[in-house]
Structures are given as structure tokens and as C-alpha cells.
Design an enzyme around this catalytic site. Structure first.
Site, PDB file in Angstrom:
ATOM      1  N   TYR A  63      -9.374   4.334 -30.263  1.00 27.52           N
ATOM      2  CA  TYR A  63      -8.337   3.418 -30.352  1.00 27.52           C
ATOM      3  C   TYR A  63      -7.608   2.102 -30.201  1.00 27.52           C
ATOM      4  CZ  TYR A  63      -8.289   7.207 -34.192  1.00 27.52           C
ATOM      5  OH  TYR A  63      -9.127   8.364 -34.930  1.00 27.52           O
TER       6      TYR A  63
ATOM      7  N   ASN B  63      -8.815  12.605 -35.327  1.00 32.16           N
ATOM      8  CA  ASN B  63      -8.696  12.091 -36.264  1.00 32.16           C
ATOM      9  C   ASN B  63      -7.575  12.543 -37.409  1.00 32.16           C
ATOM     10  OD1 ASN B  63     -10.969  13.293 -37.794  1.00 32.16           O
ATOM     11  ND2 ASN B  63     -11.979  12.990 -36.140  1.00 32.16           N
TER      12      ASN B  63
ATOM     13  N   VAL C 242     -12.141  13.149 -25.864  1.00 26.65           N
ATOM     14  CA  VAL C 242     -11.097  13.957 -25.815  1.00 26.65           C
ATOM     15  C   VAL C 242     -11.573  15.504 -27.391  1.00 26.65           C
ATOM     16  CG1 VAL C 242      -9.150  13.449 -27.053  1.00 26.65           C
ATOM     17  CG2 VAL C 242      -9.114  15.092 -25.215  1.00 26.65           C
ATOM     18  N   ASP C 243     -11.425  15.084 -28.702  1.00 22.05           N
ATOM     19  CA  ASP C 243     -11.546  15.242 -29.895  1.00 22.05           C
ATOM     20  C   ASP C 243     -12.993  16.137 -29.874  1.00 22.05           C
ATOM     21  OD1 ASP C 243     -10.895  16.217 -32.796  1.00 22.05           O
ATOM     22  OD2 ASP C 243     -11.289  14.700 -32.993  1.00 22.05           O
TER      23      ASP C 243
ATOM     24  N   ILE D  12      -9.799  18.049 -19.397  1.00 21.35           N
ATOM     25  CA  ILE D  12      -8.073  18.618 -20.706  1.00 21.35           C
ATOM     26  C   ILE D  12      -8.851  19.346 -20.677  1.00 21.35           C
ATOM     27  CG2 ILE D  12      -8.452  17.178 -22.281  1.00 21.35           C
ATOM     28  CD1 ILE D  12      -5.062  17.207 -22.227  1.00 21.35           C
TER      29      ILE D  12
END
Length: 170
Positions: free
Chosen positions: A126, A23, A32-33, A10
């Protein structure tokens, strides 16, 4: 509204905004964070710190917007997905996940952005079931056709195949 699905990273997608599955601390993490914070550089982290100083943490389902830093996207929309609790609160979890998508596209529209790319929110650590998460994501976007282009960016083959099948069957 054009809806596409891509398999890939991404952080390389050419859109006005990419969405970060953040988060609640907004200070980076894994998945991805972590990839977005790493590729985007320190200006994203600094913008997240300023948001935290102003409002505190970001609650599940909410979204905030920052610069895109070094990314090709102008902006990053950070949203906090729900942690899946093995169906103990299934409808509430789906509602919170829907809020992630709806609040992200509303924030994009408020900032005059026309295109947005989403990761598969909450399907990593998650543990949200990938099929259900994809159904929620596509439904939320189709029920709110306010942007010109929405891209679902899948990092893994399983999510990519799920999105491809769901979008081709409609």
C-alpha cells in the site's frame, strides 16, 4: 501502558491479539495478511467469510475480530489500511491510518484483551511512507492508552529502526 518494538514474525508473538493488515475482502492476500492466514489456519478464513456474509467488505480504517486459529494469539483483529496516493490526500490518508490503530485497540478492549501486536500497517504494497506511518501509529496508541501492552512488530530492518528511534526519543 507498556509499548515495545520487535523485529520478526507477528504470527509468533505471544499477545492476546495480533492485528492483520487486511484487504477489504478479508479473504487473505499477500504480505502479513497471507502470513497470518497461512499460520492461523482455515478457522480464521472461515470466520472472515462469516463476517463478510453478515456485513460485506471491511472498509478502510475499520476493524473486525476473529479467532486466532492456530496462532499463539487468542484473536486476530483485521483492519484495512489506506493505499498511499503519493500525498494527494495526505491528511485523509493519515486519518484513515489512525482509525486503523484506534479501532483495533478499541475492539481489543471491548473483547477484554489486554495486549496487542501491530504490524506496520500500509507500508508494504500500500506504499505508505514508513516514517509517516510509524509516527501515525505511535501517536494513535499513545493518545489511547487503554491496553496494558502494545507491541509493534516490524518485519524489516528499516521499519524496526524507525520505530526504535521514535520510541527512544520520547
Amino acid at each position: 501502558m507498556k509499548i515495545k518494538v520487535l523485529k520478526g514474525d507477528i504470527t509468533t508473538v505471544q499477545v492476546d491479539a495480533i492485528v492483520n493488515a487486511a484487504n477489504s475482502s478479508l479473504l487473505g492476500g499477500s504480505g502479513v495478511d497471507g502470513a497470518i492466514h497461512k499460520a492461523g489456519g482455515s478457522t480464521i478464513l472461515e470466520a472472515c467469510r462469516q463476517i463478510r456474509n453478515k456485513q460485506g467488505k471491511c472498509n478502510v480504517g475499520e476493524a473486525v475480530i476473529t479467532t486466532g486459529g492456530n496462532l499463539p494469539a487468542k484473536k486476530v483483529i483485521h483492519t484495512v489500511g489506506p493505499v498511499y496516493q503519493k500525498g494527494k490526500n495526505n491528511e485523509k490518508e493519515k486519518e484513515l491510518l489512525t482509525n486503523c490503530y484506534e479501532n483495533s485497540i478499541l475492539l481489543a478492549k471491548e473483547n477484554d484483551l489486554q495486549s496487542i501486536a501491530f504490524p506496520c500497517i500500509s507500508t508494504g504494497i500500500y506504499r505508505f511512507p514508513k516514517q509517516v506511518a510509524a509516527e501515525v501509529a505511535i501517536s494513535a496508541i499513545k493518545n489511547n492508552p487503554i491496553l496494558n501492552e502494545v507491541v509493534f512488530v516490524c518485519f524489516d530492518d528499516e521499519n524496526y529502526e524507525i520505530y526504535k528511534e521514535l520510541l527512544n526519543n520520547e
